[in-house]
Scaffold this motif. Structure first.
Motif: not given
Length: 94
Positions: A48-56, A59, A70
């Motif tokens: 979840q952290l990895y996906l959230s940082v990728s999303s940030a 954005t 990335q």
């Protein structure tokens, strides 16, 4: 004890209490179960952290710099995983 060499006889060895009692075995399995559950929770949190940082990164970072950020983030994750693996291998075999 054997009169000839001072070692315990088979009958004496069988009557000695074992250190791995039923309660100890159950406690050990319970500890393994707790460790497994915590490991699964940690794995989900890391994903979840990895996906959230990728999303940030998608954005907040301009499109022309996204691949660079990335790649840097993936390099940091890879470095952290390498350190963890190295530490565990030293604990197990060193």
């Amino acid at each position: 004890m054997s009169e000839t060499d001072g070692t315990p006889d088979e009958s004496e060895a069988a009557s000695e209490p074992t250190t791995d009692t039923e309660g100890g075995r159950v406690r050990r399995y319970a500890n393994y179960a707790v460790l497994l559950v915590l490991g699964v929770l940690a794995f989900v949190a890391v994903i979840q952290l990895y996906l959230s940082v990728s999303s940030a990164i998608r954005t907040w970072i301009e499109p022309e710099y996204r691949s660079l950020f990335q790649a840097g983030f993936n390099l940091v994750v890879l470095f952290a995983a390498g350190l963890g693996i190295s530490y565990q291998l030293r604990r197990l075999y060193g």
